[in-house]
Design a protein around this motif. Sequence first.
Motif, PDB file in Angstrom:
ATOM      1  N   ILE A 302       0.846  -1.190   0.000  1.00  0.00           N
ATOM      2  CA  ILE A 302       0.000   0.000   0.000  1.00  0.00           C
ATOM      3  C   ILE A 302       0.884   1.243   0.000  1.00  0.00           C
ATOM      4  CG2 ILE A 302      -1.744   1.268   1.298  1.00  0.00           C
ATOM      5  CD1 ILE A 302      -2.621  -1.461   2.434  1.00  0.00           C
ATOM      6  N   ILE A 303       0.649   2.105  -1.000  1.00  0.00           N
ATOM      7  CA  ILE A 303       1.471   3.312  -1.109  1.00  0.00           C
ATOM      8  C   ILE A 303       1.087   4.313  -0.038  1.00  0.00           C
ATOM      9  CG2 ILE A 303       2.014   5.280  -2.611  1.00  0.00           C
ATOM     10  CD1 ILE A 303       1.726   3.400  -4.974  1.00  0.00           C
ATOM     11  N   VAL A 304      -0.195   4.525   0.130  1.00  0.00           N
ATOM     12  CA  VAL A 304      -0.659   5.434   1.175  1.00  0.00           C
ATOM     13  C   VAL A 304      -1.156   4.564   2.313  1.00  0.00           C
ATOM     14  CG1 VAL A 304      -2.238   7.306   1.743  1.00  0.00           C
ATOM     15  CG2 VAL A 304      -1.294   7.133  -0.573  1.00  0.00           C
ATOM     16  N   GLY A 305      -0.344   4.437   3.342  1.00  0.00           N
ATOM     17  CA  GLY A 305      -0.609   3.461   4.380  1.00  0.00           C
ATOM     18  C   GLY A 305      -1.879   3.706   5.160  1.00  0.00           C
ATOM     19  N   GLY A 306      -2.626   2.617   5.374  1.00  0.00           N
ATOM     20  CA  GLY A 306      -3.719   2.637   6.314  1.00  0.00           C
ATOM     21  C   GLY A 306      -5.046   3.141   5.820  1.00  0.00           C
ATOM     22  N   LYS A 307      -5.079   3.995   4.804  1.00  0.00           N
ATOM     23  CA  LYS A 307      -6.349   4.592   4.405  1.00  0.00           C
ATOM     24  C   LYS A 307      -6.674   4.247   2.952  1.00  0.00           C
ATOM     25  CE  LYS A 307      -8.968   8.896   4.497  1.00  0.00           C
ATOM     26  NZ  LYS A 307      -8.950  10.330   4.829  1.00  0.00           N
ATOM     27  N   GLU A 308      -7.897   3.762   2.732  1.00  0.00           N
ATOM     28  CA  GLU A 308      -8.326   3.454   1.375  1.00  0.00           C
ATOM     29  C   GLU A 308      -8.390   4.742   0.569  1.00  0.00           C
ATOM     30  OE1 GLU A 308     -11.279  -0.328   1.979  1.00  0.00           O
ATOM     31  OE2 GLU A 308     -11.905   1.618   2.809  1.00  0.00           O
ATOM     32  N   ASN A 309      -7.804   4.727  -0.615  1.00  0.00           N
ATOM     33  CA  ASN A 309      -7.676   5.964  -1.382  1.00  0.00           C
ATOM     34  C   ASN A 309      -7.962   5.771  -2.872  1.00  0.00           C
ATOM     35  OD1 ASN A 309      -5.512   4.391  -1.931  1.00  0.00           O
ATOM     36  ND2 ASN A 309      -3.952   5.943  -1.517  1.00  0.00           N
ATOM     37  N   LEU A 310      -8.529   4.629  -3.228  1.00  0.00           N
ATOM     38  CA  LEU A 310      -8.843   4.346  -4.617  1.00  0.00           C
ATOM     39  C   LEU A 310     -10.334   4.031  -4.735  1.00  0.00           C
ATOM     40  CD1 LEU A 310      -7.925   3.722  -7.560  1.00  0.00           C
ATOM     41  CD2 LEU A 310      -7.590   1.346  -6.826  1.00  0.00           C
ATOM     42  N   ILE A 311     -11.027   4.737  -5.628  1.00  0.00           N
ATOM     43  CA  ILE A 311     -12.451   4.512  -5.842  1.00  0.00           C
ATOM     44  C   ILE A 311     -12.634   3.555  -7.010  1.00  0.00           C
ATOM     45  CG2 ILE A 311     -14.669   5.578  -6.382  1.00  0.00           C
ATOM     46  CD1 ILE A 311     -13.562   8.189  -5.270  1.00  0.00           C
ATOM     47  N   ILE A 312     -13.321   2.444  -6.794  1.00  0.00           N
ATOM     48  CA  ILE A 312     -13.628   1.479  -7.846  1.00  0.00           C
ATOM     49  C   ILE A 312     -15.128   1.525  -8.100  1.00  0.00           C
ATOM     50  CG2 ILE A 312     -13.622  -0.953  -8.524  1.00  0.00           C
ATOM     51  CD1 ILE A 312     -11.166  -1.345  -6.767  1.00  0.00           C
ATOM     52  N   LEU A 313     -15.508   1.877  -9.314  1.00  0.00           N
ATOM     53  CA  LEU A 313     -16.907   1.976  -9.706  1.00  0.00           C
ATOM     54  C   LEU A 313     -17.195   0.937 -10.782  1.00  0.00           C
ATOM     55  CD1 LEU A 313     -16.992   5.863 -10.090  1.00  0.00           C
ATOM     56  CD2 LEU A 313     -17.890   4.558  -8.166  1.00  0.00           C
ATOM     57  N   ASN A 314     -18.236   0.162 -10.618  1.00  0.00           N
ATOM     58  CA  ASN A 314     -18.577  -0.831 -11.629  1.00  0.00           C
ATOM     59  C   ASN A 314     -20.052  -1.187 -11.535  1.00  0.00           C
ATOM     60  OD1 ASN A 314     -18.693  -2.532  -9.373  1.00  0.00           O
ATOM     61  ND2 ASN A 314     -16.591  -3.248  -9.670  1.00  0.00           N
ATOM     62  N   SER A 315     -20.447  -2.195 -12.289  1.00  0.00           N
ATOM     63  CA  SER A 315     -21.834  -2.646 -12.265  1.00  0.00           C
ATOM     64  C   SER A 315     -21.861  -4.168 -12.288  1.00  0.00           C
ATOM     65  CB  SER A 315     -22.620  -2.077 -13.448  1.00  0.00           C
ATOM     66  OG  SER A 315     -22.048  -2.495 -14.666  1.00  0.00           O
ATOM     67  N   SER A 316     -22.971  -4.736 -11.838  1.00  0.00           N
ATOM     68  CA  SER A 316     -23.079  -6.188 -11.776  1.00  0.00           C
ATOM     69  C   SER A 316     -23.169  -6.768 -13.179  1.00  0.00           C
ATOM     70  CB  SER A 316     -24.304  -6.589 -10.951  1.00  0.00           C
ATOM     71  OG  SER A 316     -25.481  -6.060 -11.527  1.00  0.00           O
ATOM     72  N   ASP A 317     -22.589  -7.945 -13.351  1.00  0.00           N
ATOM     73  CA  ASP A 317     -22.572  -8.613 -14.638  1.00  0.00           C
ATOM     74  C   ASP A 317     -23.752  -9.566 -14.776  1.00  0.00           C
ATOM     75  OD1 ASP A 317     -20.002  -7.607 -15.683  1.00  0.00           O
ATOM     76  OD2 ASP A 317     -19.139  -8.711 -14.007  1.00  0.00           O
ATOM     77  N   CYS A 318     -24.028  -9.933 -16.011  1.00  0.00           N
ATOM     78  CA  CYS A 318     -25.039 -10.941 -16.288  1.00  0.00           C
ATOM     79  C   CYS A 318     -24.390 -12.310 -16.072  1.00  0.00           C
ATOM     80  CB  CYS A 318     -25.512 -10.796 -17.738  1.00  0.00           C
ATOM     81  SG  CYS A 318     -27.010 -11.681 -18.113  1.00  0.00           S
ATOM     82  N   GLU A 319     -24.886 -13.053 -15.099  1.00  0.00           N
ATOM     83  CA  GLU A 319     -24.311 -14.359 -14.777  1.00  0.00           C
ATOM     84  C   GLU A 319     -25.439 -15.363 -14.533  1.00  0.00           C
ATOM     85  OE1 GLU A 319     -20.488 -14.325 -12.370  1.00  0.00           O
ATOM     86  OE2 GLU A 319     -21.438 -12.478 -11.649  1.00  0.00           O
ATOM     87  N   ILE A 320     -25.527 -16.378 -15.378  1.00  0.00           N
ATOM     88  CA  ILE A 320     -26.584 -17.385 -15.224  1.00  0.00           C
ATOM     89  C   ILE A 320     -26.062 -18.816 -15.387  1.00  0.00           C
ATOM     90  CG2 ILE A 320     -28.331 -15.756 -16.104  1.00  0.00           C
ATOM     91  CD1 ILE A 320     -28.333 -17.621 -18.651  1.00  0.00           C
ATOM     92  N   LYS A 321     -24.731 -18.969 -15.499  1.00  0.00           N
ATOM     93  CA  LYS A 321     -24.140 -20.291 -15.774  1.00  0.00           C
ATOM     94  C   LYS A 321     -24.744 -20.883 -17.046  1.00  0.00           C
ATOM     95  CE  LYS A 321     -23.104 -21.192 -10.916  1.00  0.00           C
ATOM     96  NZ  LYS A 321     -21.716 -20.746 -11.066  1.00  0.00           N
TER      97      LYS A 321
END
Length: 357
Positions: A302-321
């Motif tokens: 971790i470059i910046v120790g201890g604190k979350e500093n990256l925002i990950i934005l996404n969406s749920s995938d289509c998954e039906i096996k």
Amino acid sequence: MTEKKNQHYIPKFYLRNSSYNANKKQIGLYNLLNQRFIQDAKLKTQGSRNFFYGKDGVIEDKLSVLEGAFAERIKAIIDTLLLPKKNSPEHIELLGFVALTDLRNPVQIQGMNEIFSLGRERIKEIDEDANVDEMWPTLTHEESVNMSLSMLSHMVDNIIDLDFKILKNQTEIPFITSDFPVVKYNQYLEQKNWHNSKTGYGLVGLQIFIPLNDQLTLVFYDPAIYILGTSKQNIIVIKDKKTINDINKLQVVNCLGTLFFNEKASLNYILKLHQDSMKYNRANQRNSKLSYIVGANENPEIIVGGKENLIILNSSDCEIKLSFNELKIHSNGKSWKLGSAVSQFRKHAINIMDRKS
């Protein structure tokens, strides 16, 4: 103000291919929320919203021109069962239809607004004193529409490497479609239990399904991972009802809220399809999380120790096996090595990014 108040995000020419008794004026529909089934609804009011592209009519008029060309391309495929040669102008036109049908949909427009809202919330979590308005703007509906449509050429460029074929349904069960008919799927990453995004346009193992009518569905797939018939086969005949049901389930899980079909889909079939699909999570649900900026070595620190500093934005995938015996992961696909990156890009997508960097 434009006189075209009723603006379609699903082209009428596309819905007509699934019309009731091929009359091009009515269509079967089923609303998932209220479980309402109508066998012969008015077609011209489906897949549309008042002034969806704005009141000046500029975007609506430009889309109408494109739809004319797309309609001819889809009609040619349905009538002749012939696909355009890869990398030909006709192929690019077909990819334009697929990408634009995806990008212009309310699922994408609303999703873009939701992603921006989630991003603003996460910035406040990282730094409660941050000036969010300067760092992360809010979007109007018109801005979201323009931003989404502006990605059209980029999306086409990203999927031009995919192979594509026609799936021909020879069962009595019809293919159905929906108010978000372009389904992005990924059997490969699903089987790998990949926990990050699986269905981005540039990702390894991508598949795209879009029904053309009750008998035909177009499928695009990553040739580095999958094999579908022989190299000379453009048409893949499906006689297995389970495969047809699974392809239809993709529409249920992926849609905004409404399924469309012709007279061959009974009330009992649609109700059972909906019930069977409820065990799967809905696709296209936007989410976000905080993580860490890390180093790129094998044991990231971790470059910046201890604190979350990256925002990950996404969406749920289509998954039906998905059960699809004709589409297999070939030997090279099975030996493909996943990397440590959050996104597993195809070589083609990597080349595009290198070219633009």
